[in-house]
Enzyme design. Structure first.
Site, PDB file in Angstrom:
ATOM      1  N   GLU A 182       0.883  -1.161   0.000  1.00  0.00           N
ATOM      2  CA  GLU A 182       0.000   0.000   0.000  1.00  0.00           C
ATOM      3  C   GLU A 182       0.927   1.219   0.000  1.00  0.00           C
ATOM      4  O   GLU A 182       1.259   1.721  -1.057  1.00  0.00           O
ATOM      5  CB  GLU A 182      -0.944  -0.037   1.195  1.00  0.00           C
ATOM      6  CG  GLU A 182      -2.161   0.810   0.945  1.00  0.00           C
ATOM      7  CD  GLU A 182      -3.352   0.485   1.843  1.00  0.00           C
ATOM      8  OE1 GLU A 182      -4.201   1.353   1.967  1.00  0.00           O
ATOM      9  OE2 GLU A 182      -3.423  -0.618   2.423  1.00  0.00           O
ATOM     10  N   GLU A 202      -1.869   0.957  13.369  1.00  0.00           N
ATOM     11  CA  GLU A 202      -3.042   1.298  12.569  1.00  0.00           C
ATOM     12  C   GLU A 202      -4.329   1.150  13.368  1.00  0.00           C
ATOM     13  O   GLU A 202      -5.259   1.926  13.224  1.00  0.00           O
ATOM     14  CB  GLU A 202      -3.094   0.369  11.346  1.00  0.00           C
ATOM     15  CG  GLU A 202      -4.291   0.605  10.452  1.00  0.00           C
ATOM     16  CD  GLU A 202      -4.185  -0.148   9.146  1.00  0.00           C
ATOM     17  OE1 GLU A 202      -3.423  -1.136   9.090  1.00  0.00           O
ATOM     18  OE2 GLU A 202      -4.849   0.262   8.174  1.00  0.00           O
TER      19      GLU A 202
HETATM   20  C1  BGC Z   1      -5.136   2.838   4.900  1.00  0.00           C
HETATM   21  C2  BGC Z   1      -5.635   3.929   5.794  1.00  0.00           C
HETATM   22  C3  BGC Z   1      -6.532   4.751   4.936  1.00  0.00           C
HETATM   23  C4  BGC Z   1      -7.716   3.862   4.681  1.00  0.00           C
HETATM   24  C5  BGC Z   1      -8.859   4.494   3.997  1.00  0.00           C
HETATM   25  C6  BGC Z   1      -6.298   1.969   4.556  1.00  0.00           C
HETATM   26  O1  BGC Z   1      -5.986   0.890   3.778  1.00  0.00           O
HETATM   27  O2  BGC Z   1      -4.073   2.142   5.432  1.00  0.00           O
HETATM   28  O3  BGC Z   1      -4.753   4.526   6.613  1.00  0.00           O
HETATM   29  O4  BGC Z   1      -6.826   6.004   5.341  1.00  0.00           O
HETATM   30  O5  BGC Z   1      -7.350   2.682   4.013  1.00  0.00           O
HETATM   31  O6  BGC Z   1      -9.936   4.221   4.656  1.00  0.00           O
END
Ligand code: BGC
Length: 857
Positions: free
Chosen positions: A466, A738
């Site tokens: 990501e 997270e």
């Molecule tokens: C990310 C988040 C991001 C979110 C959106 C995730 O996969 O890691 O930090 O803001 O998606 O909802």
């Protein structure tokens, strides 16, 4: 009194080549012990270093401004070298003049470029194994070179060598921008590397972000930007007579596959020392088995100078433990979750392959990599067998604390391995500490989370497949980031990418650079277009960033106005909402306690308000009236839909109350007080555990303090049961996670498929630590006035915060001791402070160091 720290545009001291502005803004600081000192006037003198002619003399300008001062001279041409100094006149009528400082412009116009983009024929387009190219050519240089500049960029990531020596110390250049619109150029002084007679220049080019396959869905994604990576380089040699000799990328270059066999941001890097071509970037190398290159059909109009700092190696970390797991694998623990890579020193037989795998956590003593998704994050080194080598990957990066090393000849010793920390080389500007060790550790984790995720783009996370510029994450973290590091240039540059990727109808992508994750408008994420520039203005006094972003800010709110319709209610459609509310199930991080449309309506009001304020600052009078008017209507809708007359909210949840209180969405003091009381009750009834996700977390303590419930805010801060800020510490966290429970209390990972151990968003509380626990906040844009409020809370008996404001170091330090509250406040030159101590009346003070001792509250 000394005038110091002369800077041009957003560049750090010493980083002055290749400036991209014809009218570069200038900054300085004045160091003085004089109290109550203000700058009364300045006078800038700028000289063309080539001709010694004065190009601009500002004369004495009555102004206190010393940050990003507008250039008043004529527009400067490409390559101009300027020597400048500033004389500062103080309010005490004393003056001081700085030393001379220099900067040099880069190539400002596409017509300055004679070089072409070239592609290595040695690499098959779109080869999924991600091979790396070497490109080279030789050139003759006259005997009397006095100056040499290399302007270079790539679609991919590159390193350059001249005559066998690496140029510069930047890594992963040119970083990641919206390549269709902007590609950064680096300008290097290579005078010392070029020799009279025959020379060679070599470039190594890997896929980097340009060739990466981005995508968050299950399908194997396509490359986003095209199949052919390319390089552009223009080496300009100036001889003693001032003649320019240019060597540039064209069809005469040759290409071959590099000894870096493959490299990808997500995949990691493979290097085979046996494939090395000794002397390949030196003159006289045998090119017989090299291939040609071809030109890429692409102009130079997207080339721009770097605005923020380059990416560098910033620290080396030795292992804290090397162990053997129960399955017999060698596991190295660096003691810190970080972003970068590992450097090895190793000796072994020819053909020995050493494999490095990376992970953030262990499970049962083994590497746990399930959270990495498609990112295999594996580096491989094959030895040539001719003695020890020191090796590190160059075109990838990993988020890790642990590594598994396989294939090592003999035993791995501590001295053989180092973790190399890599990120944008931002200047550190903020510090915090207090008497509570765990809160200090929390703060250290926030700093590490920022270091791990400010790698050219403000990313969500650095480890899984990501690593994207999620707009919502930086929206909530920007205030914290602005205190800890000088991010003005970094974010000002990223905001240009945001505007470039913004759709014509005003829609703001969820990630910037946009990889097309989701076409649906989303509150807080899209609102980054408005909030981040506003924070830059608030924290740095950078009005130019507001002017630069205004069309983008305005387009986003106009888009929302359309979306909300005549009812002024943004009540439909997809929302991330209060993402990762601790009550949300592992696979439904959007399923928060707070209604997502309460969040979107609140964000709509907040953005309208900030854009109206921006319009006012910039003098767009019609817009002020329009956005203020609509904001009033949108607030009425919020009140009608989501607030009871007594100040209860439709979602009886921490985030809902925090939003209503902090974004001024309540009708009157009574409603506000009741909302505060209810918020305090909710926190209390949840056992002082956190009940907020991305949206509520940065503001829940502010909301409590603003409504007279500071004791509850401190109880929330000091909570160690999960979910809370401190609970992860007992589980060994060295960064912000997270999810509140990325590791469950039993030490197993949250089963959700998205689970990063290095995500800065929930660390946004640090801004409250700085402003409230220590008491140092900006009172006026750029800290021209400090807002110092010292009101000790919780079990904390001392705290301090220091911040390098645009005008110098500010500090607040307080200690509760033997019935006294001792306070020291350092107010930088050219600023003032409003100081509020517990319940005493506020006092205004000027620059200097001030002490107070009052009876403890
Ligand atoms: C990310 C988040 C991001 C979110 C959106 C995730 O996969 O890691 O930090 O803001 O998606 O909802």
């Amino acid at each position: 009194m000394h005038v110091t720290d002369l800077r041009v545009e957003h560049r750090n001291v010493g980083d002055t080549l290749g400036i991209g502005a014809a009218r570069p803004r200038l900054s300085w600081r004045t160091d003085t012990d004089a109290s109550n000192w203000n700058q009364a006037a300045y006078a800038i003198t700028a000289i063309d270093a080539a001709t010694d002619e004065v190009v601009w003399s500002s004369g004495e300008v009555s102004s206190a401004n010393s940050y990003l001062v507008a250039w008043g001279g004529p527009a400067l041409a490409s390559r101009t070298r300027i020597r400048w100094q500033v004389r500062v006149l103080g309010s005490d009528e004393l003056d001081a003049t700085s030393e001379w400082s220099e900067f040099e412009l880069g190539l400002l116009d596409d017509t300055d470029w004679v070089a072409n983009w070239i592609v290595a024929d040695a690499i098959e387009p779109a080869d999924p194994t991600q091979p790396v190219a070497s490109l080279r050519r030789e050139f003759a240089a006259p005997d009397d070179i006095v100056d040499a500049r290399l302007h270079v960029s790539a679609l991919g990531v590159y390193e350059v060598e001249i005559n066998g020596t690496r140029v510069g110390d930047h890594v992963l250049a040119p970083g990641w921008t919206t390549y269709d619109h902007r590609v950064r150029v680096e300008t290097h002084d290579v005078t010392d590397l070029v020799q009279a007679g025959t020379n060679a220049i070599g470039v190594t080019l890997a896929d980097g972000w340009f060739g990466e396959r981005f995508g968050v869905g299950p399908a194997e994604p396509e490359r986003l930007y095209g199949d052919e990576g390319a390089v552009i380089a223009q080496l300009e040699l100036v001889d003693a007579a001032g003649r320019r000799h240019t060597v540039s990328t064209d069809e005469t270059w040759r290409s071959a596959r590099s000894a870096v066999i493959s490299s990808g941001i997500y995949a990691g890097e493979t290097y085979d020392a046996r494939a090395e071509r000794p002397g390949w970037s030196q003159p006289g190398h045998d090119e017989r088995d090299w291939n040609g290159v071809h030109r890429l059909d692409r102009g130079t109009e997207t080339l721009i100078a770097r605005v923020g700092p380059a990416i560098r190696r910033t620290e080396e970390i030795a292992p804290v433990a090397i162990t053997t797991s129960s399955s017999g694998r060698t596991i190295v623990d660096f003691g810190q979750n970080l972003t970068g890579w590992i450097r090895l020193r190793v000796d072994g037989a020819e053909g020995t392959t050493i494999t490095l795998r990376h992970a953030e956590i262990l499970q049962d003593g083994e590497l746990w990599t399930e959270n990495l998704g498609r990112a295999t994050a594996t580096d491989r080194l094959t030895l040539r067998g001719d003695g020890p080598i020191e090796w590190e990957p160059r075109f990838t990066f990993h988020g890790f604390r642990y590594a598994e090393i396989d294939g090592w000849p003999g035993e791995v010793c501590t001295d053989d391995v180092r973790a190399i920390v890599v990120h944008s080389d931002l200047h550190r500007t903020g510090w915090f500490s207090c008497s509570h060790d765990q809160i200090n550790q929390l703060h250290a984790n926030v700093v590490w989370g920022m270091r791990g995720n400010f790698l050219d783009v403000p990313t969500d996370c650095p480890q899984r497949a990501e690593r994207l510029g999620w707009t919502g994450d930086i929206n909530v973290f920007a205030p914290t980031a602005s205190f800890l590091f000088d991010v003005d240039g970094f974010l000002a540059s990223w905001l240009v990418d945001l505007a470039a990727d913004q759709r014509d109808d005003g829609f703001v992508p969820h990630v910037v650079p946009d990889i097309g994750v989701n076409p649906l408008p989303c509150a807080v994420w899209g609102d980054a277009a408005v909030v981040v520039p506003w924070v830059m203005y608030e924290r740095f006094g950078d009005l130019d960033v507001l002017a630069q972003q205004y069309p983008s800010m305005r387009a986003w709110v106009e888009y929302l106005i359309d979306l909300a319709g005549p009812r002024r209610h943004w009540s439909r459609g997809f929302q991330y909402g209060d993402w990762v509310d601790p009550a949300s199930p592992p696979e439904k991080p959007w399923a928060a306690r707070t209604d997502p449309h309460l969040v979107s309506q609140a964000a709509f009001c907040h953005s309208l308000d900030l854009v109206a304020r921006t319009a006012e600052l910039l003098g767009h009078t019609d817009d002020v009236a329009r956005f203020r008017g609509i904001a009033v209507e949108a607030r009425e809708v919020f009140a009608r839909e989501y607030v009871t007359p007594n100040g209860r909210l439709a979602s009886d949840a921490q985030t809902a109350y925090a939003l209503a209180i902090c974004w001024d969405l309540l009708a009157d003091d009574a409603q506000r007080a009741n909302a505060g009381r209810r918020l305090a009750f909710l926190v209390f009834s949840e056992g002082f555990c956190i009940g907020t996700g991305f949206v509520g977390t940065p503001i829940v303590c502010d909301a409590l303090c603003a409504t007279g419930n500071a004791d509850v805010a401190y109880a929330l801060l000091e909570q160690t049961e999960s979910p809370s800020w401190l609970a992860p510490l007992a589980l060994g966290a060295t960064t912000i996670w997270e999810r509140w429970d990325s590791l469950r209390p039993d030490g197993t990972p949250n089963p959700g498929s998205m689970n990063s151990f290095n995500h800065y968003a929930l660390g946004a509380i640090a801004d409250w630590l700085h402003r409230t626990v220590a008491g140092l906040a900006p009172g006026a844009p750029g800290y021209r006035t400090l807002d110092v409020t010292v009101r000790p809370g919780g079990s904390i008996t001392s705290a301090s915060a220091e911040h390098d404001t645009p005008y110098g170091r500010a500090a607040v330090r307080w200690t509760l001791d033997a019935g006294h509250l001792d306070v020291e406040v350092v107010v930088p030159p050219n600023t003032t402070a409003t100081v509020r101590l517990v319940d005493e009346a506020p006092v205004e003070v000027g620059s200097g160091t001030h002490h107070w001792a009052i009876p403890a509250p």
